[in-house]
Design an enzyme around this catalytic site. Structure first.
Site, PDB file in Angstrom:
ATOM      1  N   GLU A 177     -22.616  13.846  12.509  1.00 41.06           N
ATOM      2  CA  GLU A 177     -21.822  12.617  12.662  1.00 41.06           C
ATOM      3  C   GLU A 177     -21.985  12.045  14.078  1.00 41.06           C
ATOM      4  O   GLU A 177     -22.172  10.843  14.256  1.00 41.06           O
ATOM      5  CB  GLU A 177     -20.347  12.900  12.358  1.00 41.06           C
ATOM      6  CG  GLU A 177     -20.049  13.089  10.876  1.00 41.06           C
ATOM      7  CD  GLU A 177     -20.616  14.375  10.283  1.00 41.06           C
ATOM      8  OE1 GLU A 177     -20.830  15.341  11.043  1.00 41.06           O
ATOM      9  OE2 GLU A 177     -20.856  14.414   9.067  1.00 41.06           O
ATOM     10  N   SER A 228     -23.151  31.731  21.785  1.00 36.67           N
ATOM     11  CA  SER A 228     -24.127  32.733  21.368  1.00 36.67           C
ATOM     12  C   SER A 228     -24.535  33.525  22.601  1.00 36.67           C
ATOM     13  O   SER A 228     -24.484  33.013  23.720  1.00 36.67           O
ATOM     14  CB  SER A 228     -25.323  32.104  20.667  1.00 36.67           C
ATOM     15  OG  SER A 228     -25.715  30.936  21.313  1.00 36.67           O
ATOM     16  N   GLU A 244     -31.316  20.437  25.486  1.00 37.48           N
ATOM     17  CA  GLU A 244     -31.079  21.066  24.198  1.00 37.48           C
ATOM     18  C   GLU A 244     -31.754  20.240  23.104  1.00 37.48           C
ATOM     19  O   GLU A 244     -32.369  20.755  22.188  1.00 37.48           O
ATOM     20  CB  GLU A 244     -29.577  21.174  23.918  1.00 37.48           C
ATOM     21  CG  GLU A 244     -29.262  21.829  22.586  1.00 37.48           C
ATOM     22  CD  GLU A 244     -27.781  22.033  22.354  1.00 37.48           C
ATOM     23  OE1 GLU A 244     -26.988  21.219  22.863  1.00 37.48           O
ATOM     24  OE2 GLU A 244     -27.431  22.997  21.663  1.00 37.48           O
ATOM     25  N   SER A 295     -18.253  24.434  24.692  1.00 40.87           N
ATOM     26  CA  SER A 295     -17.291  24.096  23.640  1.00 40.87           C
ATOM     27  C   SER A 295     -16.009  24.901  23.761  1.00 40.87           C
ATOM     28  O   SER A 295     -16.017  26.056  24.175  1.00 40.87           O
ATOM     29  CB  SER A 295     -17.883  24.401  22.265  1.00 40.87           C
ATOM     30  OG  SER A 295     -18.980  23.560  22.016  1.00 40.87           O
TER      31      SER A 295
END
Lengths: 361, 390
Positions: B360, B144, B227, B112
């Site tokens: 979403e 993370s 994931e 990201s």
């Protein structure tokens, strides 16, 4: 615990589905609702021939020796087709109440007659009754059974009513033939067109005692709990039909030069509905697999809401056509709304869960 | 190898390697070398080429022995390892998988960016070829473990003239490179679980590329698929999750009970119970060899229920709900919902519908891939990345 469908259940589903696809077409089901014969007794006869009406009756009592898991599969398909047959009253409520009685000759012959389709029975109790709260509407005196029971499901085609009545020392359960001067079954205009309710009036009617004070209460309450758990599978079938039908329509329907189903606002609503169904299916299967108060209330509290939401979304997302009498969506909305009251509302079942969840008021 | 043989093998391993006398790391290395790390991996790479479900046999036999603290190295186990296995060279597999599994080397994920969240393929970190190396420049976010990680899996843009998906390449980045700068990213809870990672000409040898140049999107799909698969291996007990925590708070605060709160709590408890049953059902499907897409519904429901339950819990506390335990910038190395108070749970749960794919985007995926509804018309997939509006 097995929350999946077994091969045997898949086969059962396939034969019931074949029959319903053939004999319960939407247009015919709609047309029948305005005739003097709201129940399709020919279809009922064919279901009894499949053995689908005595599934959880042990073999030694003349049944199929299966379990509530298989009954639930039939309920799913009946929900999916909103077929007008007295399954809930005869094969679930009355049959389960009889299975809760001592297997006397009377009980055995009634189970036989129900399973073979020779007779149709129902439990003379308002469909809105929640489990755990049976207050009989009839009383037994020396002159017979008297009282008035409102909104009884599947009473219209019934030959026999199983009547819980207040006796001298507690609840008693009677088998009451409809064909006698003291019994009147009055049709009412029902919200649910495909499972109409009727009012039952008893005036010094005669009946056969099936269970006395010790056995009647658990038999009746047990039937209500089992029926509540199984109704979740009907609600699952309703919701699945509503989702599948809406998805198919939105792929086909074009507005603004695009399939309506390509608009994100609608896709998200359908994705949420699909997600609700994942939870509903798990809860309904659990109630069918391990019938009991906890599993039934979880399934009712959830599936009742999901089925109603699915039916409401189905009407809305169909736009104008969804508001017409011609389109079957309204049959599902009416059934889902009636089911949300039947055998205890979602709110009532949530309250019944409080002790199980250790969440006291 | 059948279940009984695997059980026997595990017992033999345990007989030869006594965890009570052995160094923890030596024990874990020996377990990896015996093929008992992840039995579905190939022999020689910590596995035995067995079906994934058979891992439970090993886990049962080795219960109570030192483990690799899976929550600390979740990114490595769940995302880096399956990607290296699928796309890595033999040398890469030999070099990275063993210390990844033992926890000696922690991994993080550099996907990201501030300008590429849900639309990951729009990312702009540049990979520029420099002899046998690549030079990375750009900014990543929501990473993370970046502050504890030795390596990162990284997707970067090698060619901005290509359309967005085609211009991406996948790398393994050494987090100790001088061109890498890790800074804590403070979140609404006050703490910083995550980091921002800035790369300024960080150097990656071409030997650390995973997959071909231009294959980055395809490789990243493998990572992201894993994931989503990463659901717990055991069914949670009833009330083992957030509903149990909030029910406990309810019982402790009878002074704040109202019929409205009671009904809301029972509703959320019921839905949580149904979610638990759906998890059991999904595991039964997997065990029967018929996995379904139900996991994505479960993630949606999990996020929604966590948010509603934690919100209700703050309300149940009355005037204690007006307080917060600690706004200090802390650096936890794992998320711990129960080690903190209700306000923390409420705020942290807001991330549940964002991390690992927003609710979403998940709804889009369900609508298109499960229900088969048509995609929204797209304008961004055929244009050169550099010409996209941003």
């Amino acid at each position: 615990m097995n929350l999946l469908y077994t091969d045997i259940e898949d086969d059962l589903r396939a034969s019931v589905k074949d029959l319903l696809t053939d004999r319960a077409k939407a247009a015919d089901v709609i047309a029948r609702t305005e005739t003097t014969e709201p129940y399709d007794l020919d279809l009922w006869r064919r279901l009894t021939e499949l053995g689908a009406v005595s599934l959880h009756v042990p073999e030694e009592l003349g049944g199929q020796g299966a379990s509530t898991r298989e009954v639930a599969v039939v309920m799913e398909e009946l929900g999916r087709s909103v077929a007008p047959v007295p399954f809930l009253g005869s094969a679930v409520l009355a049959t389960t109440a009889l299975l809760g009685c001592k297997p006397s000759d009377e009980v055995r012959s009634l189970l036989d007659a129900i399973g073979s389709g020779e007779q149709i029975a129902t439990l003379a109790i308002s469909l809105a009754t929640a489990p755990g709260s049976t207050v009989p509407d009839a009383i037994r005196s020396d002159s017979g059974l008297s009282g008035r029971v409102r909104s009884v499901a599947d009473a219209l085609p019934a030959d026999v009513l199983l009547v819980p009545a207040q006796g001298g020392s507690g609840l008693e359960l009677y088998a009451v033939p409809v064909a006698q001067p003291g019994v009147e079954v009055t049709p009412v205009t029902s919200l649910d067109l495909t499972r109409p309710v009727a009012d039952v009036t008893l005036d010094r009617a005669t009946g056969t005692l099936l269970a006395g004070p010790e056995a009647a209460e658990p038999a009746v309450d047990g039937a209500l709990w089992t029926a509540a758990g199984l109704l979740a599978s009907e609600q699952l079938g309703i919701a699945e039909w509503c989702l599948a039908t809406t998805v198919a329509y939105l792929k086909d329907r074009h507005q603004f030069g695009r399939p309506v189903g390509s608009f994100q606002a609608l896709k998200h609503r359908l994705a949420d509905l699909w997600g609700d169904l994942v939870l509903a299916r798990a809860a309904a299967r659990n109630a069918a697999d391990e019938p009991g108060q906890l599993s039934a209330s979880v399934a009712q509290a959830l599936c009742s809401t999901v089925a109603l939401h699915a039916a409401e979304e189905c009407v809305q997302l169909h736009g104008g056509i969804g508001m017409t009498w011609e389109h079957p969506a309204h049959l599902y909305l009416k059934r889902a709304k009636a089911d949300s009251i039947a055998l205890g509302t979602a709110g009532r079942h949530r309250q019944l869960l409080a002790p199980h969840a250790n969440i006291p008021a | 190898m059948n279940e009984a043989q695997l059980r026997e093998l595990t017992r033999e391993f345990l007989a030869k390697n006594d965890p009570t006398t052995m160094d923890r790391l030596e024990f874990l290395r020996a377990r990896f070398d015996a093929g008992l790390a992840w039995v579905h991996f190939p022999t020689g790479l910590g596995g035995l080429d067995l079906p994934r479900e058979m891992q439970s046999v090993v886990d049962e036999e080795l219960a109570g022995t030192p483990d690799n603290d899976p929550r600390r190295i979740g990114i490595g186990l769940g995302m880096a390892a399956p990607t290296i296995l699928a796309f890595g060279t033999e040398e890469q597999k030999q070099r990275y998988l063993r210390p990844l599994w033992t926890g000696e080397e922690v991994w993080c994920q550099l996907f990201s960016e501030p300008g590429a969240g849900s639309d990951l393929a729009a990312l702009g970190t540049r990979a520029v070829r420099d002899g046998d190396d690549w030079l990375m420049t750009g900014q990543k976010v929501w990473t993370s473990s970046a502050h504890t990680a030795r390596f990162a899996i990284l997707v970067a843009r090698h060619d901005p003239d290509l359309p967005k998906h085609a211009g991406l390449t996948y790398f393994i980045l050494d987090m100790t490179d001088p061109g890498v700068d890790v800074r804590p990213l403070r979140q609404i809870t006050g703490e910083a679980e995550f980091n921002e990672v800035f790369m300024d000409n960080a150097r990656v040898p071409d030997a650390n590329r995973l997959g071909a140049v231009g294959e980055g999107w395809k490789v990243a799909q493998t990572t992201l698929m894993n994931e989503r698969v990463a659901i717990g291996s055991r069914p949670a007990p009833r009330d083992g999750g957030m509903s149990g925590v909030v029910a406990e708070t309810w019982r402790n605060h009878p002074e704040n009970h109202t019929p409205d709160l009671h009904d809301r709590l029972l509703d959320l408890w019921t839905q949580s119970e149904a979610l638990r049953l759906a998890g059991i059902r999904l595991r039964q499907q997997l065990a029967a060899g018929a996995p379904g897409p139900e996991g994505s519904a479960m993630k949606l429901a999990f996020a929604r229920l966590a948010q509603e339950l934690t919100g209700l819990e703050v309300e149940l506390l009355g005037d204690d709900g007006l307080r917060y335990d600690d706004w200090t910038l802390r650096r936890p190395d794992k998320v711990d919902f129960t080690g903190r108070e209700a306000g923390y749970r409420y705020l942290r749960a807001k991330g549940n519908s964002i991390e690992g794919g927003t609710s979403e985007v998940l709804r889009n995926i369900i609508a298109e891939r499960v229900l088969g509804l048509p995609a929204e018309p797209r304008t961004d997939t055929k244009v050169a990345w550099k010409d996209l509006p941003r």
